[in-house]
Write a protein that holds these residues in place. Structure first.
Motif, short mmCIF file in Angstrom:
data_model
loop_
_atom_site.label_atom_id
_atom_site.label_comp_id
_atom_site.label_asym_id
_atom_site.label_seq_id
_atom_site.Cartn_x
_atom_site.Cartn_y
_atom_site.Cartn_z
N THR A 154 0.84 -1.20 0.00
CA THR A 154 0.00 0.00 0.00
C THR A 154 0.87 1.25 0.00
OG1 THR A 154 -1.83 -1.09 1.15
CG2 THR A 154 -1.75 1.31 1.28
N VAL A 155 1.95 1.23 0.76
CA VAL A 155 2.87 2.38 0.79
C VAL A 155 3.44 2.62 -0.60
CG1 VAL A 155 5.07 3.24 1.66
CG2 VAL A 155 3.47 2.11 3.22
N TYR A 156 3.91 1.56 -1.26
CA TYR A 156 4.45 1.71 -2.61
C TYR A 156 3.40 2.30 -3.55
CZ TYR A 156 8.66 -1.06 -1.59
OH TYR A 156 9.86 -1.49 -1.09
N ASN A 157 2.18 1.75 -3.48
CA ASN A 157 1.11 2.20 -4.37
C ASN A 157 0.70 3.65 -4.11
OD1 ASN A 157 1.02 -0.29 -5.62
ND2 ASN A 157 -0.68 -1.05 -4.39
N LYS A 158 0.55 4.01 -2.84
CA LYS A 158 0.10 5.36 -2.49
C LYS A 158 1.18 6.40 -2.77
CE LYS A 158 -3.92 4.02 -1.30
NZ LYS A 158 -5.06 4.28 -2.23
N TYR A 159 2.43 6.02 -2.57
CA TYR A 159 3.52 6.96 -2.87
C TYR A 159 3.59 7.20 -4.37
CZ TYR A 159 8.12 9.18 -2.86
OH TYR A 159 9.16 10.06 -3.03
N SER A 160 3.48 6.13 -5.14
CA SER A 160 3.48 6.26 -6.60
C SER A 160 2.30 7.12 -7.06
CB SER A 160 3.39 4.87 -7.24
OG SER A 160 3.32 4.98 -8.64
N GLU A 161 1.15 6.90 -6.44
CA GLU A 161 -0.04 7.69 -6.76
C GLU A 161 0.17 9.16 -6.44
OE1 GLU A 161 -4.72 8.03 -5.30
OE2 GLU A 161 -3.58 6.20 -4.88
N SER A 162 0.76 9.43 -5.28
CA SER A 162 0.99 10.83 -4.87
C SER A 162 1.95 11.53 -5.83
CB SER A 162 1.51 10.89 -3.44
OG SER A 162 2.83 10.38 -3.34
N LEU A 163 2.99 10.82 -6.27
CA LEU A 163 3.94 11.41 -7.21
C LEU A 163 3.26 11.77 -8.53
CD1 LEU A 163 7.13 9.20 -6.68
CD2 LEU A 163 6.71 11.52 -5.84
N SER A 164 2.41 10.87 -9.00
CA SER A 164 1.67 11.13 -10.25
C SER A 164 0.76 12.35 -10.11
CB SER A 164 0.82 9.91 -10.63
OG SER A 164 1.64 8.81 -10.92
N ILE A 165 0.11 12.46 -8.97
CA ILE A 165 -0.79 13.60 -8.72
C ILE A 165 -0.01 14.90 -8.72
CG2 ILE A 165 -2.23 14.69 -6.95
CD1 ILE A 165 -3.07 11.77 -6.15
N VAL A 166 1.12 14.92 -8.01
CA VAL A 166 1.92 16.14 -7.92
C VAL A 166 2.49 16.51 -9.29
CG1 VAL A 166 4.00 17.17 -6.95
CG2 VAL A 166 2.48 15.83 -5.49
N ARG A 167 3.02 15.53 -10.00
CA ARG A 167 3.61 15.82 -11.33
C ARG A 167 2.55 16.35 -12.30
NH1 ARG A 167 7.22 10.94 -10.65
NH2 ARG A 167 9.32 11.83 -10.42
N SER A 168 1.37 15.76 -12.25
CA SER A 168 0.29 16.22 -13.12
C SER A 168 -0.10 17.65 -12.78
CB SER A 168 -0.92 15.29 -12.97
OG SER A 168 -2.00 15.75 -13.74
N HIS A 169 -0.19 17.95 -11.49
CA HIS A 169 -0.55 19.30 -11.05
C HIS A 169 0.51 20.31 -11.48
CE1 HIS A 169 -2.63 22.22 -8.53
NE2 HIS A 169 -1.44 22.60 -8.06
N LEU A 170 1.78 19.94 -11.34
CA LEU A 170 2.86 20.83 -11.76
C LEU A 170 2.82 21.06 -13.27
CD1 LEU A 170 5.83 19.44 -9.64
CD2 LEU A 170 4.72 21.66 -9.35
N LYS A 171 2.65 19.99 -14.00
CA LYS A 171 2.63 20.10 -15.47
C LYS A 171 1.52 21.01 -15.95
CE LYS A 171 2.28 17.31 -19.67
NZ LYS A 171 2.09 15.93 -20.22
N ASN A 172 0.36 20.91 -15.32
CA ASN A 172 -0.80 21.68 -15.76
C ASN A 172 -0.84 23.11 -15.22
OD1 ASN A 172 -1.85 19.49 -17.20
ND2 ASN A 172 -2.89 18.69 -15.40
N ASN A 173 -0.20 23.34 -14.07
CA ASN A 173 -0.34 24.64 -13.43
C ASN A 173 0.96 25.38 -13.15
OD1 ASN A 173 -3.38 24.54 -12.73
ND2 ASN A 173 -2.61 22.61 -11.93
N HIS A 174 2.06 24.65 -12.96
CA HIS A 174 3.33 25.28 -12.60
C HIS A 174 4.50 24.57 -13.27
CE1 HIS A 174 1.24 27.51 -9.39
NE2 HIS A 174 0.60 26.38 -9.16
N PRO A 175 4.54 24.56 -14.60
CA PRO A 175 5.59 23.80 -15.31
C PRO A 175 7.01 24.26 -14.97
CG PRO A 175 4.43 25.29 -16.81
CD PRO A 175 3.65 25.26 -15.54
N GLU A 176 7.15 25.52 -14.54
CA GLU A 176 8.48 26.03 -14.21
C GLU A 176 9.06 25.38 -12.96
OE1 GLU A 176 5.61 28.69 -11.93
OE2 GLU A 176 5.66 27.66 -13.88
N LEU A 177 8.23 24.67 -12.19
CA LEU A 177 8.70 24.04 -10.95
C LEU A 177 9.00 22.55 -11.10
CD1 LEU A 177 6.30 25.74 -8.37
CD2 LEU A 177 8.70 26.27 -8.80
N ILE A 178 8.77 22.00 -12.28
CA ILE A 178 8.97 20.56 -12.48
C ILE A 178 10.43 20.18 -12.25
CG2 ILE A 178 8.97 18.72 -14.20
CD1 ILE A 178 6.45 20.00 -15.39
N GLU A 179 11.34 20.97 -12.76
CA GLU A 179 12.77 20.67 -12.60
C GLU A 179 13.17 20.67 -11.12
OE1 GLU A 179 17.12 22.40 -13.98
OE2 GLU A 179 15.33 22.99 -15.09
#
Length: 198
Positions: A154-179
């Motif tokens: 569950t930890v592996y799955n939820k951490y992977s899920e959280s990373l996807s959520i954050v990356r998607s949010h950055l890509k759509n709203n704050h691309p300058e912070l992805i790096e």
């Protein structure tokens, strides 16, 4: 955003102003160490942005920050040449400004990144949020599983899920912070403020 400002969109201008005013003020004031000259230069800068923002450009990540500070750096040097000639050499001032630039932008970028991550995860389930912050703070999978009373899978799955959520949010709203985010994950940058979000 710059295109909207060129069309006199007040909301776009306000968004740009709110995002960068602290950075602009701190950068200029630390370089000049003079309240009146700082206020004058900053007022002139924002008037120029409103009248014709074409002197600013966005980088590949959509951030205008580097162009903004480059312009301000030259304006500070102009002010220095005009009024502060006897206080310090140009070389000394440029060295100080280079140091201030790196120090100020690093701190502001980190703070902004953390706020954006919190924004991305704010409406996610407790386990997703908590897993992210525990793992990003170097808690092991075993420790995280124990404190959350879940399985390691569950930890592996939820951490992977959280990373996807954050990356998607950055890509759509704050691309300058992805790096910055990727660098943080790769251990190239320390989240000194991250514990605020536990």
């Amino acid at each position: 955003m710059l295109g909207l400002i060129s069309e006199k969109d007040r909301k776009a201008f306000a968004l740009l102003y709110d995002r960068y005013i602290k950075l602009v003020y701190k950068f200029v004031y630390q370089a000049l160490n003079d309240q009146e000259r700082t206020d004058d230069l900053i007022q002139e800068f924002w008037m120029k942005v409103w009248e014709d923002p074409s002197f600013l450009k966005c980088n590949e990540q959509g951030s205008v920050q580097s162009y903004m500070l480059r312009y301000l750096r030259f304006r500070v040097l102009d002010v220095y040449r005009e009024t502060l000639k006897d206080m310090v050499s140009i070389d000394q001032l440029e060295e100080t400004m280079a140091f201030n630039y790196q120090d100020i932008t690093a701190a502001l970028d980190e703070k902004e990144l953390l706020l954006v991550i919190r924004e991305a995860l704010d409406k996610q389930p407790y386990v997703v949020r908590k897993t992210f912050w525990l793992r990003i703070n170097d808690w092991s999978v075993e420790e995280t599983a124990k404190v959350l009373s879940v399985s390691k899978k569950t930890v592996y799955n939820k951490y992977s899920e959280s990373l996807s959520i954050v990356r998607s949010h950055l890509k759509n709203n704050h691309p300058e912070l992805i790096e910055d985010f990727n660098s943080a994950l790769n251990g190239k940058k320390i989240f000194s403020l991250r514990t605020l979000f536990f």
